[in-house]
Write a protein that holds these residues in place. Structure first.
Motif, short mmCIF file in Angstrom:
data_model
loop_
_atom_site.label_atom_id
_atom_site.label_comp_id
_atom_site.label_asym_id
_atom_site.label_seq_id
_atom_site.Cartn_x
_atom_site.Cartn_y
_atom_site.Cartn_z
N PRO A 24 0.75 -1.27 -0.10
CA PRO A 24 0.00 -0.21 -0.02
C PRO A 24 0.78 1.28 0.14
O PRO A 24 0.35 2.24 -0.61
N ALA A 25 2.12 1.23 0.66
CA ALA A 25 2.77 2.52 0.72
C ALA A 25 3.38 2.78 -0.57
O ALA A 25 3.40 4.11 -0.89
N GLN A 26 3.70 1.87 -1.30
CA GLN A 26 3.94 1.97 -2.91
C GLN A 26 2.97 2.64 -3.73
O GLN A 26 3.20 3.70 -4.66
N ILE A 27 1.80 2.21 -3.48
CA ILE A 27 0.77 2.85 -4.36
C ILE A 27 0.32 4.18 -3.74
O ILE A 27 0.32 5.15 -4.58
N GLU A 28 0.37 4.49 -2.61
CA GLU A 28 0.03 5.93 -1.99
C GLU A 28 1.31 6.72 -2.60
O GLU A 28 0.92 8.01 -3.00
N ALA A 29 2.54 6.29 -2.66
CA ALA A 29 3.65 7.09 -2.96
C ALA A 29 3.59 7.39 -4.70
O ALA A 29 3.65 8.74 -5.11
N LEU A 30 2.92 6.53 -5.14
CA LEU A 30 2.75 6.68 -6.82
C LEU A 30 1.76 7.73 -6.97
O LEU A 30 2.14 8.68 -7.63
N GLY B 115 -8.28 -6.99 -6.89
CA GLY B 115 -8.20 -6.01 -5.84
C GLY B 115 -7.27 -4.75 -6.24
O GLY B 115 -7.63 -3.66 -5.85
N SER B 116 -6.17 -5.23 -7.11
CA SER B 116 -5.33 -4.07 -7.06
C SER B 116 -5.86 -2.83 -8.15
O SER B 116 -5.87 -1.84 -8.30
N PHE B 117 -6.66 -3.52 -9.24
CA PHE B 117 -7.37 -2.69 -10.17
C PHE B 117 -8.63 -1.86 -9.46
O PHE B 117 -8.58 -0.62 -9.79
N MET B 118 -8.97 -2.29 -8.53
CA MET B 118 -10.13 -1.59 -7.79
C MET B 118 -9.37 -0.35 -7.23
O MET B 118 -9.91 0.63 -6.96
N GLU B 119 -8.22 -0.80 -6.42
CA GLU B 119 -7.60 0.45 -5.59
C GLU B 119 -7.04 1.43 -6.64
O GLU B 119 -7.10 2.47 -6.03
N LEU B 120 -6.42 0.97 -7.70
CA LEU B 120 -5.90 1.89 -8.51
C LEU B 120 -7.01 2.86 -9.07
O LEU B 120 -6.70 4.19 -9.60
N VAL B 121 -8.19 2.30 -9.39
CA VAL B 121 -9.22 3.08 -9.89
C VAL B 121 -9.78 4.18 -8.92
O VAL B 121 -10.16 5.19 -9.31
N ARG B 122 -10.09 3.71 -7.61
CA ARG B 122 -10.40 4.39 -6.41
C ARG B 122 -9.39 5.64 -6.26
O ARG B 122 -9.61 6.65 -6.16
N LEU B 123 -8.09 5.49 -6.35
CA LEU B 123 -7.50 6.54 -6.24
C LEU B 123 -7.20 7.53 -7.55
O LEU B 123 -6.80 8.74 -7.60
N SER B 124 -7.50 6.90 -8.66
CA SER B 124 -7.52 7.69 -9.77
C SER B 124 -8.79 8.49 -9.99
O SER B 124 -8.79 9.83 -10.35
N GLU B 125 -9.78 7.98 -9.09
CA GLU B 125 -11.08 8.94 -9.55
C GLU B 125 -10.87 10.42 -9.02
O GLU B 125 -11.33 11.25 -9.78
N PRO B 126 -10.38 10.75 -7.72
CA PRO B 126 -10.22 12.11 -7.60
C PRO B 126 -9.44 12.97 -8.63
O PRO B 126 -9.36 14.12 -8.70
N LEU B 127 -8.52 12.34 -9.07
CA LEU B 127 -7.53 13.04 -10.24
C LEU B 127 -8.24 12.93 -11.55
O LEU B 127 -7.73 13.82 -12.36
N MET B 128 -9.47 12.59 -11.75
CA MET B 128 -10.08 12.42 -12.89
C MET B 128 -11.14 13.11 -12.91
O MET B 128 -12.51 13.23 -13.16
N ALA B 129 -11.20 14.46 -12.48
CA ALA B 129 -12.28 15.57 -12.16
C ALA B 129 -13.06 16.02 -13.55
O ALA B 129 -14.18 16.09 -13.57
N ASP B 130 -12.37 15.85 -14.44
CA ASP B 130 -12.81 16.06 -15.77
C ASP B 130 -13.11 14.80 -16.58
O ASP B 130 -13.37 15.07 -17.88
#
Length: 254
Positions: free
Chosen positions: A68-74, A121-136
């Motif tokens: 999780p730390a590497q995902i958050e750092a990225l 699970g990793s795809f779900m996590e990456l999508v969740r973290l991508s969501e706020p960066l995809m405001a448009d």
């Protein structure tokens, strides 16, 4: 016909120059996207970094999705450096060899849990973290296989795992559609990738697929990249939730 100029795209899953993710990265770059490319670990870095550098990737970073730390750092780096994300391409899967090569009936609970966590699970996590960066709005893509829908000999436990991946693709597409975020699963026919080489009797699977497909051709990473680039474009803004077969028509034969 379409352009990805100015887009920011995260590519997860390049192992070498034969990877589906690499084919997608090349196509996105060719259409004008700026890339962030990850590598699994120090052992993988020498194989991935030169490819990323040749594509002019703005971000090259380690990513073990089990950490999780590497995902958050990225995502912190993407947020700081880019402030947004337009495209996510997730092309990773894992299953312990002893479970991958055995019957579904005999798959260990731990092996199944690992396969589901890394592959789905990793795809779900990456999508969740991508969501706020995809405001448009934006596009999130993963990679599946026909074994999710039908029993494919020797594909074994990865069939149910990919079936789950396709299901979460549909659910997330429904949930994120109102925000203009599309979610897709690319489903190529068998390709000669490093990950696929772990499947028993894979060469026979390749031969059978080429013989049976209406085009009598195997899919290529270039085919996958072209499709991914289109799905990432504004011209595909009203397309979401699909499993997109890239297999020479193999899937239509039942």
């Amino acid at each position: 016909m379409f352009s990805l100029d100015g887009q920011k795209a995260l590519i997860v899953g390049i192992a070498n120059e034969n990877s589906i993710a690499y084919g997608c990265a090349r196509a996105l770059k060719a259409q004008g996207a700026d890339l962030a490319i990850t590598y699994l670990n120090e052992r993988a870095e020498p194989h991935v970094r030169p490819l990323a550098e040749a594509l002019g990737a703005s971000i090259i970073a380690p990513l073990d999705v089990a950490d999780p730390a590497q995902i958050e750092a990225l995502f912190a780096q993407i947020g700081t450096q880019w402030g947004r994300l337009d495209t996510l391409l997730h092309s990773i899967a894992f299953c312990p060899k002893e479970d991958l090569h055995g019957r579904v009936t005999d798959c260990s609970r731990l092996g199944f849990q690992q396969a589901m966590d890394i592959s789905v699970g990793s795809f779900m996590e990456l999508v969740r973290l991508s969501e706020p960066l995809m405001a448009d709005g934006g596009t999130c893509m993963t990679v599946s296989f026909y074994g999710a829908e039908k029993v494919v000999e020797n594909y074994n436990i990865m069939g149910p795992v990919k079936s789950a991946l396709e299901s979460v693709t549909r659910y997330m597409a429904a949930e994120l559609g109102p925000k203009g975020i599309r979610v897709h699963a690319l489903s190529p026919g068998p390709l000669k990738t490093r990950a696929a080489s772990g499947i028993a009797h894979f060469d026979a699977m390749l031969d059978a697929a080429a013989a049976r497909a209406p085009t009598h051709q195997l899919a290529t990473i270039e085919d996958c990249g072209a499709y991914a680039a289109f799905l990432a474009s504004r011209e595909a803004a009203n397309v979401t939730g699909g499993v997109h077969y890239i297999d020479g028509g193999f899937n239509i034969l039942g």
